[in-house]
Design a protein around this motif. Structure first.
Motif, PDB file in Angstrom:
ATOM      1  N   TYR A  96       0.822  -1.205   0.000  1.00  0.00           N
ATOM      2  CA  TYR A  96       0.000   0.000   0.000  1.00  0.00           C
ATOM      3  C   TYR A  96       0.861   1.262   0.000  1.00  0.00           C
ATOM      4  O   TYR A  96       0.587   2.213  -0.732  1.00  0.00           O
ATOM      5  CB  TYR A  96      -0.917  -0.006   1.220  1.00  0.00           C
ATOM      6  CG  TYR A  96      -1.714   1.260   1.396  1.00  0.00           C
ATOM      7  CD1 TYR A  96      -2.836   1.514   0.635  1.00  0.00           C
ATOM      8  CD2 TYR A  96      -1.318   2.218   2.331  1.00  0.00           C
ATOM      9  CE1 TYR A  96      -3.559   2.685   0.782  1.00  0.00           C
ATOM     10  CE2 TYR A  96      -2.039   3.401   2.488  1.00  0.00           C
ATOM     11  CZ  TYR A  96      -3.153   3.629   1.716  1.00  0.00           C
ATOM     12  OH  TYR A  96      -3.855   4.787   1.866  1.00  0.00           O
ATOM     13  N   LYS A 101       0.629   4.985  -2.218  1.00  0.00           N
ATOM     14  CA  LYS A 101       1.111   6.282  -1.754  1.00  0.00           C
ATOM     15  C   LYS A 101       2.367   6.761  -2.462  1.00  0.00           C
ATOM     16  O   LYS A 101       2.848   7.859  -2.194  1.00  0.00           O
ATOM     17  CB  LYS A 101       1.358   6.232  -0.240  1.00  0.00           C
ATOM     18  CG  LYS A 101       0.070   6.146   0.567  1.00  0.00           C
ATOM     19  CD  LYS A 101      -0.841   7.312   0.255  1.00  0.00           C
ATOM     20  CE  LYS A 101      -2.158   7.226   0.970  1.00  0.00           C
ATOM     21  NZ  LYS A 101      -3.048   8.371   0.643  1.00  0.00           N
ATOM     22  N   ASP A 190       0.518  10.508   9.455  1.00  0.00           N
ATOM     23  CA  ASP A 190       0.135   9.890   8.190  1.00  0.00           C
ATOM     24  C   ASP A 190      -0.108   8.397   8.376  1.00  0.00           C
ATOM     25  O   ASP A 190      -1.086   7.848   7.846  1.00  0.00           O
ATOM     26  CB  ASP A 190       1.236  10.113   7.150  1.00  0.00           C
ATOM     27  CG  ASP A 190       1.420  11.582   6.815  1.00  0.00           C
ATOM     28  OD1 ASP A 190       0.413  12.313   6.816  1.00  0.00           O
ATOM     29  OD2 ASP A 190       2.572  11.997   6.576  1.00  0.00           O
ATOM     30  N   TRP A 194      -3.687   6.731   7.689  1.00  0.00           N
ATOM     31  CA  TRP A 194      -3.875   5.698   6.665  1.00  0.00           C
ATOM     32  C   TRP A 194      -4.371   4.399   7.281  1.00  0.00           C
ATOM     33  O   TRP A 194      -5.153   3.683   6.663  1.00  0.00           O
ATOM     34  CB  TRP A 194      -2.560   5.464   5.925  1.00  0.00           C
ATOM     35  CG  TRP A 194      -2.091   6.657   5.154  1.00  0.00           C
ATOM     36  CD1 TRP A 194      -2.863   7.694   4.697  1.00  0.00           C
ATOM     37  CD2 TRP A 194      -0.746   6.963   4.765  1.00  0.00           C
ATOM     38  NE1 TRP A 194      -2.086   8.621   4.052  1.00  0.00           N
ATOM     39  CE2 TRP A 194      -0.779   8.204   4.067  1.00  0.00           C
ATOM     40  CE3 TRP A 194       0.474   6.329   4.928  1.00  0.00           C
ATOM     41  CZ2 TRP A 194       0.361   8.800   3.543  1.00  0.00           C
ATOM     42  CZ3 TRP A 194       1.610   6.913   4.411  1.00  0.00           C
ATOM     43  CH2 TRP A 194       1.562   8.132   3.724  1.00  0.00           C
ATOM     44  N   GLY A 198      -7.587   4.802   5.565  1.00  0.00           N
ATOM     45  CA  GLY A 198      -7.170   4.298   4.264  1.00  0.00           C
ATOM     46  C   GLY A 198      -7.194   2.796   4.193  1.00  0.00           C
ATOM     47  O   GLY A 198      -7.945   2.103   4.886  1.00  0.00           O
ATOM     48  N   LEU A 200      -4.325   0.951   4.537  1.00  0.00           N
ATOM     49  CA  LEU A 200      -3.184   0.377   5.243  1.00  0.00           C
ATOM     50  C   LEU A 200      -3.714  -0.608   6.279  1.00  0.00           C
ATOM     51  O   LEU A 200      -4.406  -0.209   7.219  1.00  0.00           O
ATOM     52  CB  LEU A 200      -2.374   1.482   5.921  1.00  0.00           C
ATOM     53  CG  LEU A 200      -1.055   1.081   6.574  1.00  0.00           C
ATOM     54  CD1 LEU A 200      -0.090   0.529   5.527  1.00  0.00           C
ATOM     55  CD2 LEU A 200      -0.413   2.262   7.279  1.00  0.00           C
ATOM     56  N   SER A 432     -12.871   5.777  -0.929  1.00  0.00           N
ATOM     57  CA  SER A 432     -12.075   6.491   0.056  1.00  0.00           C
ATOM     58  C   SER A 432     -12.555   7.925   0.104  1.00  0.00           C
ATOM     59  O   SER A 432     -13.019   8.481  -0.879  1.00  0.00           O
ATOM     60  CB  SER A 432     -10.576   6.442  -0.292  1.00  0.00           C
ATOM     61  OG  SER A 432      -9.832   7.238   0.593  1.00  0.00           O
ATOM     62  N   GLU A 434     -10.501  10.276   0.635  1.00  0.00           N
ATOM     63  CA  GLU A 434      -9.372  11.089   0.224  1.00  0.00           C
ATOM     64  C   GLU A 434      -9.604  11.639  -1.176  1.00  0.00           C
ATOM     65  O   GLU A 434     -10.138  10.963  -2.053  1.00  0.00           O
ATOM     66  CB  GLU A 434      -8.084  10.255   0.244  1.00  0.00           C
ATOM     67  CG  GLU A 434      -7.672   9.797   1.623  1.00  0.00           C
ATOM     68  CD  GLU A 434      -6.420   8.981   1.549  1.00  0.00           C
ATOM     69  OE1 GLU A 434      -5.504   9.225   2.358  1.00  0.00           O
ATOM     70  OE2 GLU A 434      -6.345   8.108   0.691  1.00  0.00           O
TER      71      GLU A 434
END
Length: 539
Positions: A96, A101, A190, A194, A198, A200, A432, A434
């Motif tokens: 990931y 990223k 971060d 994530w 996210g 992760l 997501s 994001e």
């Protein structure tokens, strides 16, 4: 009941060694101890009718199913399988970071080298584990540990860190140590973001383990790969400090310092702050001798003030309080060239930051995954239709085990029901919350422009025109020791700064206060040194 002639092998029921006799009136075989066979004896039909194939009894089927479902490893095998499952999840985490990223591919090599060092001391321990229920298995950093309280990280756990069972938090800490080794401008904030919002793997990380491995893994180890709560900042930093100090002392690793220029520039951009704070923060760190190096000591009582990430952000926050304070007091610089010659309108700053956060949720104002995990029953009544759909979709993906449903006896029936009543509609799915990278960068720059355009100049007054009751920049400096001491505008700024760097609000308040105390000690030393110098000159 029996004719006296023996037939077939011995009984075997309850260790009975007597032989079976002919069948009784009910068609079953009986032994001399009265045990009845489980199988009904079917004779040859006079019309040569072929009976149906014999089937197992219900008790036999249940026994086979129980053995199939609960046939898990124990002892050394279970320990070894758990490490392999965790290593597989670590591979997903690295994938990931690299592919989603955009981090360098060298990160994979570095993290796997650190993972090899992390589990190297476990070889001897695994060899001495023979019983699953043995009390010799000590888990020092797993997800069931009691949440640490206070300002410090216990040194007892660091001494035995490499000998304990690694957990999901250790895997994330290893990823961050690989990032630190490559000196990338990535923060613990971060990693935690994530892992929460996210892809992760952390929450429901066990879903990345194949079914064949999960079936062999005991329930005790399932819990370590399936945490029931969000990743906490203090837990992450505690695992990180333990790994840094243990590996430094065991293998002689010298961790690099933070990439201060890139991280500081990123903080200014994320928080929409003036560029003048860059030099001020750098100068302040040099004065109080912060080198932003991870702690190496095993014996001292390490705390928040020893974290390099906390040191850097605390210096920035102090410079903000010096040059652009949160109170309404007027402070006049001597010249217009000073950084404090302009002021930040903190109400405008808060408005622009809130707008940016709201826009990042999209027009439907969707929740982040961290917020979804923390929702309460009462929150359902205030949800919009789209938010309720998002919550149900998240719950389905997070907690429904489709593999287990498909393998169950009524799996086909359930799948047929899901096809008749689907849980999703033909609507666009937001995988997501994001935003795309380009859109995010553009929106951040818009916030920076808006905040800077709202800044206004402060009148400069030379020393000869300065009144006695007027204040210079830095005078009337406010100390905030507790959350209750923060003004409303300062609270919002602290929250944004803590989110970016990866600290809780309480941790950031304490880190700033510790740095302020260090500055006070430096000022006293400088004053004492200057006074002593004047005395020597007078002599």
């Amino acid at each position: 009941m029996a004719s006296g002639r023996t037939k077939g092998p011995v009984c075997g029921i309850e260790n009975c060694r007597s032989k079976w006799y002919d069948e009784g009136e009910d068609g079953y075989l009986y032994c001399e101890n009265g045990h009845r066979s489980r199988t009904l004896i079917v004779g040859q039909d006079e019309d040569d009718f072929t009976p149906a194939a014999r089937t197992r009894t219900r008790s036999q089927r249940n026994t086979d199913e129980i053995e199939k479902v609960y046939k898990y490893f124990k002892g050394q095998q279970a320990y070894d399988l758990y490490l392999k499952c965790l290593q597989l999840i670590l591979r997903h985490q690295i994938w990931y970071l690299v592919h989603e990223k955009g981090l360098p591919v060298e990160l994979e090599t570095v993290v796997f080298a650190l993972w090899a060092l992390r589990i190297a001391p476990l070889e001897g321990k695994i060899a001495h584990i023979h019983d699953y229920d043995s009390q010799s298995q000590v888990f020092t950093t797993d997800e069931s540990d009691i949440e640490h309280e206070g300002d410090t990280f216990a040194s007892a756990s660091r001494k035995e860190k490499l000998k304990g069972m690694p957990g999901l938090t250790d895997a994330l800490a290893l990823c961050y140590l690989g990032i630190l080794t490559l000196r990338l401008p990535i923060t613990p904030g971060d990693i935690c973001d994530w892992a929460t919002n996210g892809k992760l793997p952390y929450l429901r990380a066990i879903k990345h383990v194949p079914k064949s491995m999960k079936e062999r893994l005991p329930a005790r180890y399932h819990a370590y790969l399936d945490p029931n709560g969000l990743l906490q900042f203090h837990r992450f930093h505690s695992a990180l400090v333990d790994l840094e100090t243990s590996m430094a002392n065991e293998y002689g690793i010298i961790w690099p310092t933070l990439n201060r220029p890139l991280l500081l520039f990123r903080y200014l951009k994320e928080l929409a702050l003036p560029l003048e704070l860059y030099n001020a923060t750098t100068r302040l760190a040099e004065i109080i001798k912060y080198d932003f190096t991870p702690p190496m000591s095993m014996n001292s009582k390490l705390g928040i003030r020893h974290l390099p990430e906390a040191q850097l952000i605390s210096c920035l926050v102090i410079c903000v309080k010096l040059l652009y304070p949160f109170d309404d007091l007027r402070r006049y610089p001597m010249t217009t060239s000073e950084p404090a010659a302009t002021t930040i309108n903190w109400e405008e700053w808060q408005s622009h930051m809130s707008t940016y956060r709201r826009d990042s949720r999209g027009p439907a104002l969707l929740y982040t995954k961290g917020e979804l995990a923390n929702l309460q029953e009462k929150d359902i009544f205030s949800m919009s239709g789209r938010q309720l759909d998002q919550y149900l979709d998240w719950y389905k993906d997070a907690f429904i085990d489709w593999e287990r449903i498909a393998s169950s006896e009524d799996g086909q029936f359930r799948n047929a029901l899901y096809e008749m009543f689907p849980t999703t509609e033909d609507r666009p799915q937001e995988s997501s919350t994001e935003l795309p990278d380009q859109s995010t960068m553009s929106n951040k720059l818009d916030v920076v422009k808006a905040v800077h355009s709202s800044m206004h100049p402060r009148k400069a007054i030379p020393n000869e025109e300065m009144k006695e009751d007027a204040l210079r920049p830095g005078q009337g400096y406010a100390y905030y020791r507790k959350l209750e001491d923060l003004p409303e505008q300062a609270k919002h700024f602290y929250e944004e700064a803590a989110r970016v760097v990866g600290l809780s609000l309480d941790m950031l308040i304490k880190a700033v206060f510790f740095t302020e105390r260090k500055i006070e000690r430096w000022r006293k030393d400088e004053k004492r040194r200057a006074t002593g110098q004047r005395v020597e000159d007078a002599d």
